[in-house]
Design an enzyme around this catalytic site. Structure first.
Site, short mmCIF file in Angstrom:
data_model
loop_
_atom_site.label_atom_id
_atom_site.label_comp_id
_atom_site.label_asym_id
_atom_site.label_seq_id
_atom_site.Cartn_x
_atom_site.Cartn_y
_atom_site.Cartn_z
N ASP A 183 -3.99 -28.20 86.09
CA ASP A 183 -4.50 -27.58 84.88
C ASP A 183 -5.89 -27.01 85.15
OD1 ASP A 183 -5.02 -26.81 82.32
OD2 ASP A 183 -4.55 -28.75 81.39
N HIS A 185 -7.39 -25.55 82.78
CA HIS A 185 -7.99 -25.92 81.49
C HIS A 185 -8.82 -24.79 80.88
CE1 HIS A 185 -9.36 -29.31 78.77
NE2 HIS A 185 -8.15 -29.69 79.09
N GLU A 209 -1.95 -24.16 85.42
CA GLU A 209 -1.93 -24.06 83.96
C GLU A 209 -3.23 -23.46 83.43
OE1 GLU A 209 -0.54 -27.59 81.97
OE2 GLU A 209 -2.10 -27.47 80.45
N GLU A 235 -0.84 -23.39 75.40
CA GLU A 235 -1.20 -24.46 74.46
C GLU A 235 -2.18 -23.97 73.40
OE1 GLU A 235 -2.88 -26.75 77.83
OE2 GLU A 235 -4.42 -27.37 76.41
N HIS A 285 3.57 -28.48 75.31
CA HIS A 285 2.29 -29.18 75.44
C HIS A 285 2.30 -30.39 74.51
CE1 HIS A 285 -2.15 -29.40 74.34
NE2 HIS A 285 -2.21 -29.43 75.66
MG LIG Z 1 -3.72 -27.83 79.45
#
Ligand SMILES: [Mg+2]
Length: 382
Positions: A183, A185, A209, A235, A285
């Site tokens: 991720d 993020h 991700e 997400e 998610h």
């Molecule tokens: Mg994430």
């Protein structure tokens, strides 16, 4: 049957639960929350509840459309999370009314179970090799971790090397074939995202991700042209209309709508179907609570392109108050061989421990994500 009451509970570690009551004694549970804005979403649910009191809870599609379309301004994390929790609770009521799991009411299951992955390493990943080994020893066949701490628009190769070292340690610990989701993020900006993607290729990640923030999704084109690693995102996208450009552009491989953020079961089923038409996979998610996870599993059951499910058991956010604390039959989330079975009970298939919910709501929470800053004082993405 008529809706008589909507009641929200702000519960630790960082969640919001919703109970909807009816005049026939059937109740449903939902999880309307966006992490860090639980009270704002609760206020939105309370505002929307005026319309719902006195209505037939079984008319979910119509209620969804009224809640979404009747406001001149629509969409976004707060309203779509409020609608999501209401939608989950209405499906829970409908399933209990017909004495069937939600997936049966959506066409029936196309799978018996779904693969799950476990989080390792926390916010600032360290000691991930040992953590990954422990998770795999517990039966998981896939892990996910944050790739990096904060990164400047253009940053040093020292930080890139640190990320590569961590991923190499995980690959070394788990062997060749365990899935590793990395991720980013949204912490990484386009210039470093393509560098990082390229450097991580030798470790054969399952996916990267949010290589960039969703509002910078046009950058996925260049990143996708730099790497063969599957790209996941979604997400922080909240409706079919948010996903349509991403899907038609063709640079995403896995979408990750959140059942508690993107309009609930009704909307996420539709988003999954849109993705299927583009040969794009779905991995919903869910670093959230048991109601959100149960909702995910109901949609996973009916979605051909769902291939793995996130779940929050033992995640770094949940210390002191975890997923299983809020349900009475904990066996519904028993993971075996890296998979979880689709719950078979009516509605969402879980039984919420209301007494515990009420007790924990007295303490509540005021969870916010930390504010990070770069060395020069500028705010960094968390
Ligand atoms: Mg994430």
């Amino acid at each position: 049957m008529k809706i008589t009451k909507l009641e929200c509970f702000i519960v630790p570690p960082r969640w919001c639960f919703l109970k909807i009551e009816t005049d026939e004694g059937i109740t449903g549970w939902g999880e309307p929350v966006i992490e860090g804005r639980a009270s704002t979403v609760k206020a939105a649910v309370e505002e929307l509840s005026d319309y719902l009191i006195g209505k037939d809870p079984l008319r979910i599609e119509d209620h969804w459309n009224v809640l979404y379309r009747s406001g001149f301004y629509r969409g976004g994390p707060i309203l779509m999370s409020a609608i999501a929790g209401i939608d989950q609770a209405l499906w829970d009521i409908k399933g209990k009314f017909y004495n069937a799991p939600v997936y049966e009411l959506m066409g029936g299951a196309c799978r018996e179970s779904i693969r799950v992955y476990s989080w390792i390493g926390g916010d600032r990943p360290s000691d991930v090799g040992a953590a990954a080994k422990a998770v795999v020893d517990a039966g998981f066949t896939a892990v996910k971790m944050n790739g990096t701490e904060e990164l400047q628009y253009v940053d040093s190769y020292e930080k890139i090397d640190a990320v590569v070292e961590r991923i190499a340690a995980v690959r070394e610990a788990v062997g060749q074939y365990v899935g590793i989701g990395i991720d980013f993020h949204g912490r990484v900006h386009k210039p470093m995202a393509k560098v990082l993607a390229k450097e991580l290729e030798p470790y054969r990640p399952m996916f990267i991700e949010e290589p960039v923030l969703a509002e910078n999704n046009e950058a996925l084109r260049e990143i996708a042209n730099h790497t063969h690693i599957p790209i996941a995102t979604g997400e922080r996208m909240y409706s079919r209309w948010d996903f349509k450009q991403l899907l038609s552009d063709g640079y995403v491989d896995i979408i990750q709508p959140d059942l508690s953020h993107a309009g609930g079961i009704t909307e996420c089923k539709k988003i999954a179907s849109m993705a299927e038409a583009y040969d794009v996979a779905v991995a919903f998610h869910c670093p959230l609570g048991p109601i959100a996870l149960a909702s995910c599993l109901q949609v996973d059951a009916t979605s051909h392109n769902a291939f793995i499910q996130e779940q929050s058991l033992g995640i770094h956010y949940n210390q002191g108050s975890d997923l299983l604390d809020y349900i009475t039959d904990k066996s519904v989330f028993k993971y075996e061989d890296g998979h979880v079975k689709i719950p078979q009970g009516p509605g969402l298939g879980i039984s919420v421990n209301e007494e515990h919910v009420r007790k924990m709501a007295e303490a509540g929470h005021n969870w916010k994500n930390p504010v990070w800053r770069h060395k020069d004082g500028t705010v960094a993405e968390w």
